[in-house]
Scaffold this active site. Structure first.
Site, PDB file in Angstrom:
ATOM      1  N   ASP A  10     107.042  76.072  72.599  1.00  0.00           N
ATOM      2  CA  ASP A  10     107.758  75.734  73.835  1.00  0.00           C
ATOM      3  C   ASP A  10     108.431  77.031  74.297  1.00  0.00           C
ATOM      4  O   ASP A  10     108.413  78.034  73.585  1.00  0.00           O
ATOM      5  CB  ASP A  10     108.820  74.645  73.550  1.00  0.00           C
ATOM      6  CG  ASP A  10     109.626  74.263  74.791  1.00  0.00           C
ATOM      7  OD1 ASP A  10     109.061  74.273  75.905  1.00  0.00           O
ATOM      8  OD2 ASP A  10     110.832  73.964  74.664  1.00  0.00           O
ATOM      9  N   SER A  11     109.071  76.963  75.454  1.00  0.00           N
ATOM     10  CA  SER A  11     109.838  78.124  75.899  1.00  0.00           C
ATOM     11  C   SER A  11     111.145  78.242  75.109  1.00  0.00           C
ATOM     12  O   SER A  11     111.747  79.310  75.059  1.00  0.00           O
ATOM     13  CB  SER A  11     110.167  77.983  77.380  1.00  0.00           C
ATOM     14  OG  SER A  11     110.939  76.814  77.579  1.00  0.00           O
ATOM     15  N   CYS A  73     105.687  71.534  75.478  1.00  0.00           N
ATOM     16  CA  CYS A  73     106.309  71.985  76.721  1.00  0.00           C
ATOM     17  C   CYS A  73     105.490  71.404  77.868  1.00  0.00           C
ATOM     18  O   CYS A  73     104.297  71.721  78.000  1.00  0.00           O
ATOM     19  CB  CYS A  73     106.285  73.510  76.759  1.00  0.00           C
ATOM     20  SG  CYS A  73     106.832  74.207  78.327  1.00  0.00           S
ATOM     21  N   GLU A 152     119.283  74.854  77.227  1.00  0.00           N
ATOM     22  CA  GLU A 152     118.948  76.001  76.365  1.00  0.00           C
ATOM     23  C   GLU A 152     120.200  76.793  75.996  1.00  0.00           C
ATOM     24  O   GLU A 152     120.289  77.373  74.920  1.00  0.00           O
ATOM     25  CB  GLU A 152     117.936  76.905  77.080  1.00  0.00           C
ATOM     26  CG  GLU A 152     117.394  78.033  76.241  1.00  0.00           C
ATOM     27  CD  GLU A 152     116.452  77.582  75.114  1.00  0.00           C
ATOM     28  OE1 GLU A 152     115.949  76.445  75.161  1.00  0.00           O
ATOM     29  OE2 GLU A 152     116.241  78.380  74.192  1.00  0.00           O
ATOM     30  N   CYS A 185     110.232  66.878  80.414  1.00  0.00           N
ATOM     31  CA  CYS A 185     110.509  68.242  79.937  1.00  0.00           C
ATOM     32  C   CYS A 185     111.118  68.021  78.566  1.00  0.00           C
ATOM     33  O   CYS A 185     112.036  67.203  78.419  1.00  0.00           O
ATOM     34  CB  CYS A 185     111.503  68.950  80.855  1.00  0.00           C
ATOM     35  SG  CYS A 185     112.193  70.465  80.150  1.00  0.00           S
ATOM     36  N   HIS A 187     113.070  69.654  76.812  1.00  0.00           N
ATOM     37  CA  HIS A 187     114.511  69.938  76.717  1.00  0.00           C
ATOM     38  C   HIS A 187     115.341  68.683  77.045  1.00  0.00           C
ATOM     39  O   HIS A 187     116.436  68.504  76.516  1.00  0.00           O
ATOM     40  CB  HIS A 187     114.918  71.043  77.698  1.00  0.00           C
ATOM     41  CG  HIS A 187     114.636  72.426  77.206  1.00  0.00           C
ATOM     42  ND1 HIS A 187     113.366  72.945  77.115  1.00  0.00           N
ATOM     43  CD2 HIS A 187     115.468  73.409  76.772  1.00  0.00           C
ATOM     44  CE1 HIS A 187     113.432  74.186  76.655  1.00  0.00           C
ATOM     45  NE2 HIS A 187     114.697  74.490  76.440  1.00  0.00           N
TER      46      HIS A 187
HETATM   47  N1  DGL Z   1     110.698  72.494  77.628  1.00  0.00           N
HETATM   48  C1  DGL Z   1     109.868  72.831  78.705  1.00  0.00           C
HETATM   49  C2  DGL Z   1     109.142  71.634  79.299  1.00  0.00           C
HETATM   50  O1  DGL Z   1     108.877  70.700  78.595  1.00  0.00           O
HETATM   51  C3  DGL Z   1     110.238  73.831  79.725  1.00  0.00           C
HETATM   52  C4  DGL Z   1     111.591  74.310  80.017  1.00  0.00           C
HETATM   53  C5  DGL Z   1     111.526  75.619  80.794  1.00  0.00           C
HETATM   54  O2  DGL Z   1     111.252  76.634  80.164  1.00  0.00           O
HETATM   55  O3  DGL Z   1     111.698  75.591  82.023  1.00  0.00           O
HETATM   56  O4  DGL Z   1     108.798  71.625  80.456  1.00  0.00           O
END
Ligand code: DGL
Length: 260
Positions: A10-11, A73, A152, A185, A187
């Site tokens: 993931d990011s 992600c 984050e 997402c 996150h």
């Molecule tokens: N966790 C990521 C997702 O599921 C992306 C968050 C990001 O880097 O913008 O989309």
């Protein structure tokens, strides 16, 4: 018994919500996780940039002997899954189709809301995945540019500003009378409890949890399960391991983080 690693990326910390489910559901698997903290957030980047980051993520994880790759992600899944699958013969799983399938199963009034990053919303991949199952289901996707970077940085539903932003997005979806909400997402899983509290009569779906259900089914079907009593778990970041360790501890305790 197959001791190879499951690669997950993931990011940032969103991917750890998937790793958490993975550890619960598949406790004997060796896992290597990568957070591309250097390039986070992905959600505000172009499709080309997200593809380039995702290829780099795969290259790093591919230093390990992988048996499957999970794109934990939604943003990378929406932009780069096909490209990644072309790089390798191991199965590449995403989060979007798994979450869309689950949403289609649980919705009764056929109105699904999706909260996601701008890039995921722009891709239209949730609409595509839902409509591949049932064209009569309405999908309302909302881009939430602030949420992933806030999460984050360690902020969560205890933070009044985060909750206020979340409430604003949920109000728009409530006005559309959705009965199912996808946290599109990874996150946003950090806000899952709050979303359930704010939407008591609505099904709230975690894309991370759905993806792990798919992964488990795949490993069983392809006879790839491991039975290691002490599996290895490796956590890598592309920048700032110390900072990541702090925020990550809200999701997974006592993990060692190394720079990739
Ligand atoms: N966790 C990521 C997702 O599921 C992306 C968050 C990001 O880097 O913008 O989309």
């Amino acid at each position: 018994m197959n001791r190879k690693y499951i690669g997950v990326f993931d990011s940032g910390i969103g991917g750890l919500t998937a790793v958490k489910h993975l550890i619960e559901e598949l406790p004997n698997e060796n896992v290597v996780f990568l957070a591309d903290t250097l390039n986070m957030p992905y959600g505000s980047k172009s499709k080309e940039q997200i593809i380039a980051y995702s290829l780099n993520d795969f290259d790093i994880l591919n230093r390990y002997d992988l048996k499957a790759l999970l794109i934990a992600c939604n943003t990378a899944d929406s932009a780069a899954r096909k490209t990644l699958q072309k790089q390798t013969s191991i199965p590449v799983l995403g989060v979007i189709e798994a979450a869309a399938r689950k949403a289609c199963t649980v919705t009764e009034n056929r109105k699904i809301g999706v909260l996601a990053t701008p890039a995921t919303v722009r891709s239209g991949k949730y609409e595509k995945a839902v409509h591949a199952i049932d064209t009569d289901i309405e999908v309302y996707s909302i881009a939430c540019p602030e949420l992933a970077p806030m999460i984050e940085s360690g902020r969560n539903a205890e933070d009044p500003e985060v909750t206020e932003i979340l409430m604003g997005y949920l109000k728009q979806l409530k006005d559309r009378q959705i009965d199912t909400l996808v946290l599109g997402c990874t996150h946003y899983d950090v806000l899952e409890k709050k979303a359930k509290e704010l939407l008591p009569n609505i099904h709230v779906i975690s894309s991370s949890a759905c993806a792990i259900d798919d992964l488990k089914e795949l490993l069983i079907r392809q006879d790839l399960l491991n039975a290691d009593p002490e599996p290895e778990r490796i956590y890598l970041v592309t920048a700032d391991p110390e900072k990541f360790k702090k925020t990550a501890s809200a999701i997974l305790k006592n993990i060692e983080i190394d720079e990739a």
